[in-house]
Design a protein around this motif. Structure first.
Motif, mmCIF file in Angstrom:
data_model
loop_
_atom_site.group_PDB
_atom_site.id
_atom_site.type_symbol
_atom_site.label_atom_id
_atom_site.label_comp_id
_atom_site.label_asym_id
_atom_site.label_seq_id
_atom_site.Cartn_x
_atom_site.Cartn_y
_atom_site.Cartn_z
ATOM 1 N N VAL A 116 0.855 -1.183 0.000
ATOM 2 C CA VAL A 116 0.000 0.000 0.000
ATOM 3 C C VAL A 116 0.897 1.242 0.000
ATOM 4 O O VAL A 116 1.670 1.461 0.936
ATOM 5 C CB VAL A 116 -0.942 0.025 1.216
ATOM 6 C CG1 VAL A 116 -1.851 1.246 1.150
ATOM 7 C CG2 VAL A 116 -1.765 -1.264 1.269
ATOM 8 N N VAL A 142 -1.620 -1.326 -4.071
ATOM 9 C CA VAL A 142 -2.673 -0.318 -3.927
ATOM 10 C C VAL A 142 -2.002 1.048 -3.963
ATOM 11 O O VAL A 142 -1.137 1.341 -3.134
ATOM 12 C CB VAL A 142 -3.444 -0.496 -2.609
ATOM 13 C CG1 VAL A 142 -4.492 0.613 -2.453
ATOM 14 C CG2 VAL A 142 -4.109 -1.865 -2.545
ATOM 15 N N SER A 143 -2.377 1.855 -4.932
ATOM 16 C CA SER A 143 -1.901 3.239 -5.012
ATOM 17 C C SER A 143 -3.057 4.137 -4.611
ATOM 18 O O SER A 143 -4.061 4.236 -5.325
ATOM 19 C CB SER A 143 -1.433 3.572 -6.434
ATOM 20 O OG SER A 143 -1.090 4.941 -6.541
ATOM 21 N N LEU A 144 -2.945 4.773 -3.453
ATOM 22 C CA LEU A 144 -4.092 5.461 -2.872
ATOM 23 C C LEU A 144 -4.526 6.687 -3.672
ATOM 24 O O LEU A 144 -5.672 7.120 -3.548
ATOM 25 C CB LEU A 144 -3.785 5.846 -1.422
ATOM 26 C CG LEU A 144 -3.573 4.643 -0.487
ATOM 27 C CD1 LEU A 144 -3.213 5.119 0.923
ATOM 28 C CD2 LEU A 144 -4.809 3.758 -0.445
ATOM 29 N N SER A 181 -8.215 0.845 -4.328
ATOM 30 C CA SER A 181 -8.504 0.968 -2.902
ATOM 31 C C SER A 181 -10.016 0.928 -2.672
ATOM 32 O O SER A 181 -10.771 1.593 -3.390
ATOM 33 C CB SER A 181 -7.946 2.276 -2.352
ATOM 34 O OG SER A 181 -8.334 2.446 -0.995
ATOM 35 N N ILE A 215 -11.627 -1.656 4.143
ATOM 36 C CA ILE A 215 -10.268 -2.165 3.954
ATOM 37 C C ILE A 215 -10.105 -3.501 4.670
ATOM 38 O O ILE A 215 -9.533 -4.454 4.126
ATOM 39 C CB ILE A 215 -9.234 -1.142 4.468
ATOM 40 C CG1 ILE A 215 -9.293 0.140 3.640
ATOM 41 C CG2 ILE A 215 -7.832 -1.736 4.433
ATOM 42 C CD1 ILE A 215 -8.515 1.293 4.240
ATOM 43 N N THR A 251 2.965 -1.744 4.205
ATOM 44 C CA THR A 251 2.463 -0.377 4.101
ATOM 45 C C THR A 251 3.612 0.617 4.076
ATOM 46 O O THR A 251 4.714 0.331 4.544
ATOM 47 C CB THR A 251 1.508 -0.056 5.263
ATOM 48 O OG1 THR A 251 2.176 -0.304 6.507
ATOM 49 C CG2 THR A 251 0.255 -0.906 5.185
ATOM 50 N N SER A 261 -0.628 5.552 4.544
ATOM 51 C CA SER A 261 -1.232 4.214 4.529
ATOM 52 C C SER A 261 -1.732 3.783 5.903
ATOM 53 O O SER A 261 -2.078 2.616 6.099
ATOM 54 C CB SER A 261 -0.208 3.188 4.019
ATOM 55 O OG SER A 261 0.891 3.089 4.916
ATOM 56 N N TRP A 274 -4.745 1.519 6.582
ATOM 57 C CA TRP A 274 -4.551 0.091 6.313
ATOM 58 C C TRP A 274 -3.893 -0.593 7.503
ATOM 59 O O TRP A 274 -4.169 -1.763 7.785
ATOM 60 C CB TRP A 274 -3.723 -0.101 5.047
ATOM 61 C CG TRP A 274 -4.491 0.276 3.813
ATOM 62 C CD1 TRP A 274 -4.834 1.546 3.407
ATOM 63 C CD2 TRP A 274 -5.049 -0.606 2.842
ATOM 64 N NE1 TRP A 274 -5.556 1.493 2.244
ATOM 65 C CE2 TRP A 274 -5.695 0.192 1.867
ATOM 66 C CE3 TRP A 274 -5.029 -1.983 2.684
ATOM 67 C CZ2 TRP A 274 -6.345 -0.359 0.766
ATOM 68 C CZ3 TRP A 274 -5.666 -2.544 1.582
ATOM 69 C CH2 TRP A 274 -6.323 -1.730 0.648
#
Length: 380
Positions: free
Chosen positions: A22, A51-53, A74, A88, A102, A107, A110
């Motif tokens: 993340v 996961v690219s926020l 996400s 999540i 993370t 992040s 998460w």
């Protein structure tokens, strides 16, 4: 760059461990460059779900074809609060990765959601602070790290961050791993092609490589260069990188009357040849920890003028440490760090050779690779 759905996955044998990473962003930055280097070194050893926020996926271009990769949207937008954390948690229970990895404060939702999916090993990497914490850590973030990371494996590239983790966040020492960043010393080296668009004028070429964000403080470097140019120093300046501050910085260069001596190159996918075109490397950040750009400059055999941030002082060869200005200093102080390097070719050569020797001694990337692999492997 955001990848379309049909290009977000690369197949891999299901027996390989699944690592769910993340990132606040998967645009190009120090943490992302390090991840790509590690992933490329070990190829299909692990499956990677990312996961690219913010939805950015620029760094996927740096991954080799044999790295199993899936981009995962996400399930929670920024600021979704406890409902977002619950979503999540549901995703973590569904995916059941062999490890959750993370990155940085962005992040932290998460990290919290992992409490809703017990049994998933967690590795958290901290690479530094944004501009909002450049003058000091925010108390609520300190408390959150103290509470949420106590049972996690925490990886820190810099001695400065290690001191924060022990003295401020009060995390158990057995959970902390200091793994300095490493570099491909065969790729970043003094010899080889030197490619950079021409900067008008004559004299030493001073360059910086950075994402053009507020904490990189490129405006300070522009003002320091303007001071030296007004003195008659024949330097030229290259700003290598892209970001939201570029238009304002280009306007500032014109306002300072140095637009003709400054080149904004934008992002360069492989900057190794660009470093070799420089005579001096400059860093003007207000906050850093263990910046890759300093390592890349050292490996290329360049002298460095920098603000005294993070681990920069301990990274540099001892003779180069005289060319540091205060972390939140003035353009006159950064100009003073640059002035001897601009004016003395023999000094540049000596300091560059010393920096290359220190990079070879302390920062070979294979040491970093093996340290990370020992943590990422199941049961590591």
């Amino acid at each position: 760059m955001t990848l379309p759905p049909e290009t977000t996955a690369r197949p891999a044998p299901l027996r390989q461990p699944l690592l769910l990473h993340v990132f606040p962003t998967f645009a190009v930055g120090g943490a992302q460059v390090r991840f790509c280097a590690i992933a490329n070194r070990f190829g299909p050893r692990w499956r990677h779900a990312i996961v690219s926020l913010d939805g950015r996926a620029d760094s996927t271009a740096r991954l080799a074809a044999d790295v199993p990769l899936e981009m995962v949207p996400s399930p929670s937008a920024k600021g979704s609060g406890l409902r977002g954390v619950a979503r999540i948690g549901a995703l973590l229970r569904e995916m059941r990765p062999d490890a959750l990895v993370t990155s940085n404060w962005g992040s932290m939702d998460w990290v919290m959601a992992r409490l809703l999916a017990p049994g998933i090993p967690h590795i958290h990497t901290e690479d530094g602070f944004g501009p909002e914490e450049s003058a000091g850590q925010i108390p609520r973030r300190v408390l959150a790290r103290r509470l949420l990371l106590r049972r996690s494996t925490v990886v820190l590239p810099s001695e400065t961050l290690l001191r924060s983790a022990t003295g401020i966040w009060r995390l158990p020492a057995r959970r902390l791993h200091h793994i300095p960043n490493g570099l491909d010393l065969r790729r970043f080296r003094p010899d080889g092609p030197a490619i950079l668009p021409r900067v008008p004028g004559e004299g030493p070429l001073v360059g910086t490589v950075a994402a053009l964000r507020a904490e990189k403080n490129i405006a300070l470097l522009l003002r320091a260069a303007a001071l030296l140019l007004r003195e008659g120093a024949p330097l030229r300046l290259a700003v290598i990188g892209e970001g939201e501050e570029r238009p304002a910085l280009e306007a500032l260069a014109q306002d300072l009357g140095i637009g003709g001596s400054v080149l904004f190159t934008g992002a360069i996918p492989d900057p190794a040849a660009a470093y070799r075109a420089l005579d001096v490397f400059a860093l003007s950040s207000t906050t850093e920890q263990m910046p890759f750009s300093i390592l890349e400059a050292m490996a290329t055999g360049l002298p460095v003028a920098s603000t005294d941030v993070g681990d920069v002082r301990t990274m540099l060869a001892p003779p180069n440490r005289a060319h540091l200005s205060p972390a939140r200093g003035t353009e006159a102080e950064l100009a003073a760090a640059l002035r001897p390097l601009v004016g003395d070719a023999a000094l540049r050569e000596r300091l560059g050779a010393a920096n290359r020797a220190r990079a070879e001694e302390c920062y070979d990337e294979e040491t970093m690779f093996q340290a990370y692999a020992s943590l990422l492997d199941p049961g590591g």
